[in-house]
Design a protein around this motif. Structure first.
Motif, mmCIF file in Angstrom:
data_model
loop_
_atom_site.group_PDB
_atom_site.id
_atom_site.type_symbol
_atom_site.label_atom_id
_atom_site.label_comp_id
_atom_site.label_asym_id
_atom_site.label_seq_id
_atom_site.Cartn_x
_atom_site.Cartn_y
_atom_site.Cartn_z
ATOM 1 N N ASP A 70 0.822 -1.213 0.000
ATOM 2 C CA ASP A 70 0.000 0.000 0.000
ATOM 3 C C ASP A 70 0.857 1.264 0.000
ATOM 4 N N ASP A 71 2.079 1.155 -0.487
ATOM 5 C CA ASP A 71 2.992 2.296 -0.505
ATOM 6 C C ASP A 71 2.421 3.408 -1.386
ATOM 7 N N GLU A 72 2.236 4.579 -0.807
ATOM 8 C CA GLU A 72 1.675 5.707 -1.533
ATOM 9 C C GLU A 72 2.715 6.491 -2.323
ATOM 10 N N TYR A 73 3.991 6.110 -2.190
ATOM 11 C CA TYR A 73 5.060 6.820 -2.887
ATOM 12 C C TYR A 73 5.749 5.986 -3.960
ATOM 13 N N GLY A 74 5.335 4.752 -4.138
ATOM 14 C CA GLY A 74 5.970 3.921 -5.154
ATOM 15 C C GLY A 74 5.287 2.583 -5.277
ATOM 16 N N THR A 75 5.424 1.969 -6.439
ATOM 17 C CA THR A 75 4.818 0.661 -6.681
ATOM 18 C C THR A 75 5.857 -0.436 -6.449
ATOM 19 N N LEU A 76 5.408 -1.670 -6.528
ATOM 20 C CA LEU A 76 6.304 -2.819 -6.375
ATOM 21 C C LEU A 76 7.361 -2.880 -7.473
ATOM 22 N N GLU A 77 7.154 -2.159 -8.556
ATOM 23 C CA GLU A 77 8.143 -2.161 -9.628
ATOM 24 C C GLU A 77 9.489 -1.642 -9.139
ATOM 25 N N GLN A 78 9.488 -0.793 -8.120
ATOM 26 C CA GLN A 78 10.754 -0.260 -7.605
ATOM 27 C C GLN A 78 11.661 -1.401 -7.126
ATOM 28 N N VAL A 79 11.143 -2.264 -6.264
ATOM 29 C CA VAL A 79 11.995 -3.340 -5.737
ATOM 30 C C VAL A 79 12.124 -4.496 -6.727
ATOM 31 N N ARG A 80 11.092 -4.728 -7.510
ATOM 32 C CA ARG A 80 11.186 -5.817 -8.477
ATOM 33 C C ARG A 80 12.201 -5.498 -9.567
ATOM 34 N N ALA A 81 12.330 -4.232 -9.915
ATOM 35 C CA ALA A 81 13.354 -3.844 -10.884
ATOM 36 C C ALA A 81 14.744 -4.132 -10.328
ATOM 37 N N ILE A 82 14.958 -3.843 -9.047
ATOM 38 C CA ILE A 82 16.252 -4.131 -8.422
ATOM 39 C C ILE A 82 16.536 -5.628 -8.476
ATOM 40 N N ALA A 83 15.516 -6.440 -8.171
ATOM 41 C CA ALA A 83 15.705 -7.896 -8.168
ATOM 42 C C ALA A 83 16.030 -8.429 -9.559
ATOM 43 N N ARG A 84 15.471 -7.814 -10.598
ATOM 44 C CA ARG A 84 15.766 -8.252 -11.966
ATOM 45 C C ARG A 84 17.190 -7.891 -12.377
ATOM 46 N N ILE A 85 17.649 -6.755 -11.882
ATOM 47 C CA ILE A 85 18.909 -6.187 -12.366
ATOM 48 C C ILE A 85 20.116 -6.672 -11.573
ATOM 49 N N ALA A 86 19.986 -6.687 -10.244
ATOM 50 C CA ALA A 86 21.133 -6.927 -9.365
ATOM 51 C C ALA A 86 21.233 -8.400 -8.985
ATOM 52 N N LEU A 87 22.368 -8.749 -8.394
ATOM 53 C CA LEU A 87 22.600 -10.105 -7.917
ATOM 54 C C LEU A 87 22.149 -10.248 -6.467
ATOM 55 N N SER A 88 21.740 -11.451 -6.078
ATOM 56 C CA SER A 88 21.521 -11.805 -4.676
ATOM 57 C C SER A 88 20.550 -10.861 -3.953
ATOM 58 N N VAL A 89 19.376 -10.655 -4.557
ATOM 59 C CA VAL A 89 18.361 -9.794 -3.969
ATOM 60 C C VAL A 89 17.191 -10.636 -3.474
ATOM 61 N N LYS A 90 16.840 -10.455 -2.222
ATOM 62 C CA LYS A 90 15.661 -11.093 -1.647
ATOM 63 C C LYS A 90 14.573 -10.044 -1.496
ATOM 64 N N LEU A 91 13.354 -10.359 -1.950
ATOM 65 C CA LEU A 91 12.237 -9.423 -1.855
ATOM 66 C C LEU A 91 11.349 -9.756 -0.668
ATOM 67 N N LEU A 92 10.863 -8.700 -0.008
ATOM 68 C CA LEU A 92 9.855 -8.834 1.037
ATOM 69 C C LEU A 92 8.758 -7.830 0.723
ATOM 70 N N GLU A 93 7.625 -8.345 0.248
ATOM 71 C CA GLU A 93 6.494 -7.504 -0.129
ATOM 72 C C GLU A 93 5.411 -7.663 0.927
ATOM 73 N N LEU A 94 5.113 -6.559 1.621
ATOM 74 C CA LEU A 94 4.300 -6.634 2.837
ATOM 75 C C LEU A 94 2.884 -6.110 2.625
ATOM 76 N N PRO A 95 1.860 -6.911 2.941
ATOM 77 C CA PRO A 95 0.485 -6.403 2.926
ATOM 78 C C PRO A 95 0.246 -5.496 4.128
ATOM 79 N N ALA A 96 -0.822 -4.711 4.037
ATOM 80 C CA ALA A 96 -1.172 -3.787 5.124
ATOM 81 C C ALA A 96 0.023 -2.927 5.521
ATOM 82 N N CYS A 97 0.718 -2.408 4.503
ATOM 83 C CA CYS A 97 1.947 -1.662 4.757
ATOM 84 C C CYS A 97 2.099 -0.568 3.712
ATOM 85 N N GLY A 98 2.353 0.656 4.188
ATOM 86 C CA GLY A 98 2.558 1.780 3.300
ATOM 87 C C GLY A 98 4.027 2.046 3.043
#
Length: 272
Positions: A218-246
């Motif tokens: 529920d981030d009002e300043y950015g979408t999940l594309e911000q962290v997913r782009a990092i995971a696509r580009i960089a090495l050794s990235v773990k994602l944590l996508e949190l519900p009920a979270c801004g």
């Protein structure tokens, strides 16, 4: 969990930057553990040392770390931005490539350190880690920016209106010696039409350290594309996508975020 302010007096150190000396307020956490690995905390675009409240102390206790918390120039009780100075589109690069290295040198922090950054601080942490892999043990990025999205600009425009109306200014003034310096620089560059082209995906490709990227659904300043782009580009990235979270995972989901950071650091240190 209560959010008591960071306790103890902050210290100050002078560093050279942009042809002048600037004063940085900083504080060590778990300072009685000089041999513990260090985590450097990089605050959000309107943050400061004090605005972190007790989150850095909780992370350090949970993960067995020593912490360095500081306010960037223009924020908190660090040297304010000169009134005539406007930030350019490379303002986060300057923090990552100039200010943080100068601060580390002034404090004698030559060993690799963990970096934890929130929002703009997350972008700065990413840039620093990618440029200085030999100084980086691992990186935690909470709601970082790697590109400018419409949702970011719209939310910052609303924040600017709230600031003009007075309510936001009054709340932020508790955490900044010169609140207009802090807010004006941040809002000014983010709402500059030229800043819409800002993008650090190319820099993210140089990220080699273990990375935990955290984003609220529920981030009002950015979408999940911000962290997913990092995971696509960089090495050794773990994602944590949190519900009920801004936009502030450490405030909206403090227990899960702290435990996830502890597990990430523990696992990364075992695999190193």
């Amino acid at each position: 969990m209560p959010q008591a302010a960071i306790t103890g007096a902050a210290e100050r150190v002078r560093i050279p930057w942009r042809g002048r000396q600037v004063e940085i307020e900083y504080q060590w956490l778990e300072a009685d553990r000089p041999d513990a690995p260090v985590m450097i905390f990089l605050h959000e675009g309107l943050g400061s040392l004090a605005m972190w409240k007790d989150f850095p102390a909780r992370v350090c206790r949970a993960a067995g770390l020593r912490g360095l918390v500081y306010s960037r120039p223009g924020y908190g009780n660090s040297t304010p931005r000169p009134p005539e100075e406007a930030w350019a589109a490379d303002f986060m690069h300057r923090q990552a490539y100039e200010v943080l290295p100068a601060l580390r040198e002034a404090l004698g922090l030559a060993r690799p350190a963990w970096l934890l950054g929130h929002s703009d601080g997350g972008s700065i942490a990413l840039l620093h880690a990618a440029r200085f892999p030999e100084l980086t043990a691992g990186t935690v990025l909470m709601a970082p920016h790697v590109m400018v999205e419409d949702i970011s600009v719209a939310s910052i425009a609303r924040a600017a209106e709230a600031y003009r109306q007075g309510g936001l200014r009054e709340r932020l003034a508790r955490y900044h010696a010169d609140v207009d310096s802090a807010f004006g620089a941040w809002a000014g560059i983010w709402l500059d039409p030229a800043f819409r082209r800002w993008n650090i995906e190319a820099e993210a490709a140089g990220l080699r350290s273990p990375t935990l990227a955290i984003q609220g659904l529920d981030d009002e300043y950015g979408t999940l594309e911000q962290v997913r782009a990092i995971a696509r580009i960089a090495l050794s990235v773990k994602l944590l996508e949190l519900p009920a979270c801004g936009h502030s995972p450490h405030r909206d989901q403090p227990l899960q975020v702290t435990e996830s950071i502890r597990q990430f650091i523990q696992t990364s240190r075992r695999q190193a």
